[in-house]
Design an enzyme around this catalytic site. Structure first.
Site, short mmCIF file in Angstrom:
data_model
loop_
_atom_site.label_atom_id
_atom_site.label_comp_id
_atom_site.label_asym_id
_atom_site.label_seq_id
_atom_site.Cartn_x
_atom_site.Cartn_y
_atom_site.Cartn_z
N ASP A 66 41.15 39.38 27.76
CA ASP A 66 40.72 40.07 29.30
C ASP A 66 41.04 41.16 29.67
OD1 ASP A 66 43.73 39.34 28.69
OD2 ASP A 66 43.88 38.08 29.55
N ASN A 104 52.02 28.44 34.27
CA ASN A 104 51.28 26.65 34.64
C ASN A 104 50.27 26.24 33.41
OD1 ASN A 104 50.02 29.52 34.48
ND2 ASN A 104 49.67 29.43 37.03
N HIS A 121 47.97 28.63 32.60
CA HIS A 121 46.89 29.28 31.98
C HIS A 121 46.65 29.71 30.57
CE1 HIS A 121 49.76 33.43 33.69
NE2 HIS A 121 49.43 33.26 32.25
N GLU A 178 43.63 30.30 35.37
CA GLU A 178 44.49 29.93 36.31
C GLU A 178 43.96 28.22 36.52
OE1 GLU A 178 47.27 31.81 37.21
OE2 GLU A 178 46.60 33.36 36.23
C1 F6R Z 1 47.49 38.12 27.78
C2 F6R Z 1 46.97 36.51 28.18
C3 F6R Z 1 47.62 35.70 29.45
C4 F6R Z 1 48.95 35.44 28.36
C5 F6R Z 1 50.17 34.74 29.19
C6 F6R Z 1 51.02 35.01 28.60
O1 F6R Z 1 46.04 38.45 27.45
O2 F6R Z 1 46.23 36.09 28.81
O3 F6R Z 1 47.05 34.82 28.62
O4 F6R Z 1 48.88 34.97 27.33
O5 F6R Z 1 50.01 35.09 30.27
O6 F6R Z 1 52.30 35.68 28.84
P1 F6R Z 1 53.33 36.07 27.72
O7 F6R Z 1 53.24 36.39 26.18
O8 F6R Z 1 53.81 37.44 28.47
O9 F6R Z 1 54.65 34.88 27.96
#
Ligand code: F6R
Length: 251
Positions: free
Chosen positions: A67, A136, A138, A143
């Site tokens: 992303d 959550n 995601h 989301e």
């Molecule tokens: C990253 C992404 C997000 C993260 C997620 C967890 O490219 O797409 O979905 O993987 O928010 O983030 P952390 O590792 O910071 O807990």
């Protein structure tokens, strides 16, 4: 599904790096699906060390990231392209032209999504997709309530995400991107292998919902239960809920 439980973040990162490294050794020109966020940083550090030691080579590796924020240039310190360049690409012997992150500056983000989908197809699909998981549930920017049948698409960020992210943008909400480009659940599910990394007690509940709850759009990551080749690598704290609920730990 395999679950590998490590003592702490450092050992978890080594296990994750070992799995990525094995993928590269088995298929030197593999397509890696990569993620940003705080969880994979330790694994990237480990991969850099092994590459510098000569144990691993990225010369033929191709990569596609999950992303990117719409409107942030590769030079912006909060862009995911910048994150990848700093944490991995600049530090290993990967050909930067073989690395791909959705272009947040594309004039037409919808067209950029189509280009990205075609690119993944032209590369022959993703061999190993690395994923972090949000509180959550995601994955990428998919989301809760995200449709399961989408490839790369544009998403509008929720007010709460924008507010939470403002700390990275001088606490100024007007500077926070309102949209992002993300691979969809369908793109993620098409990867041949999936590696989920998780660390910390705050991820424990969502891992139980994801891997032992019902498969439903309210918990986007729960769809991973339907994927034939998922490995979850976590530290004890993150996996505590799954362990208490009786999940079978592989290692
Ligand atoms: C990253 C992404 C997000 C993260 C997620 C967890 O490219 O797409 O979905 O993987 O928010 O983030 P952390 O590792 O910071 O807990």
């Amino acid at each position: 599904m395999r679950i590998y439980c490590s003592e702490n973040y450092e050992t978890m990162s080594r296990v994750a790096a070992n799995i990525i490294s094995a993928q590269i050794i088995f298929k030197p020109n593999c397509v890696l699906g990569l993620a940003t966020g705080s969880t994979p940083i330790g694994a990237y550090k480990q991969l850099v060390k092994w590459q510098k030691k000569g144990d691993l080579s990225f010369t033929q590796v191709r990569s596609v990231n999950l992303d990117e924020y719409v409107g942030l240039s590769p030079e912006h310190s909060q862009s995911y392209r910048y994150f990848m360049n700093e944490n991995l690409f600049k530090q290993v012997n990967i050909n930067i032209e073989n690395t791909n992150v959705p272009n947040g500056m594309a004039e037409n983000p919808e067209e950029e999504c189509s280009r990205y989908n075609s690119l993944i197809e032209e590369l022959g699909g993703i061999d190993l997709q690395l994923l972090g998981i949000g509180h959550n549930g995601h994955i990428g920017f998919n989301e809760p309530e995200a449709a399961f049948n989408l490839n790369t698409h544009v998403v509008k960020l929720s007010e709460t995400t924008i507010e939470a992210n403002s700390r990275f943008f001088d606490n100024d909400i007007s500077k926070v991107p309102t949209h992002a480009i993300t691979m969809g659940i369908k793109s993620i599910m098409h990867a041949r292998k999936i590696l989920v990394v998780a660390s910390g007690a705050d991820k424990s509940d969502i891992l139980v919902k994801t891997f032992m709850g019902s498969v439903m759009p309210e918990v986007p990551a729960s769809i991973l239960q339907m994927h034939p080749d998922v490995t979850l690598v976590g530290d004890k704290a993150a996996l505590s809920g799954l362990i208490n609920a009786g999940a079978k730990i592989t290692l």
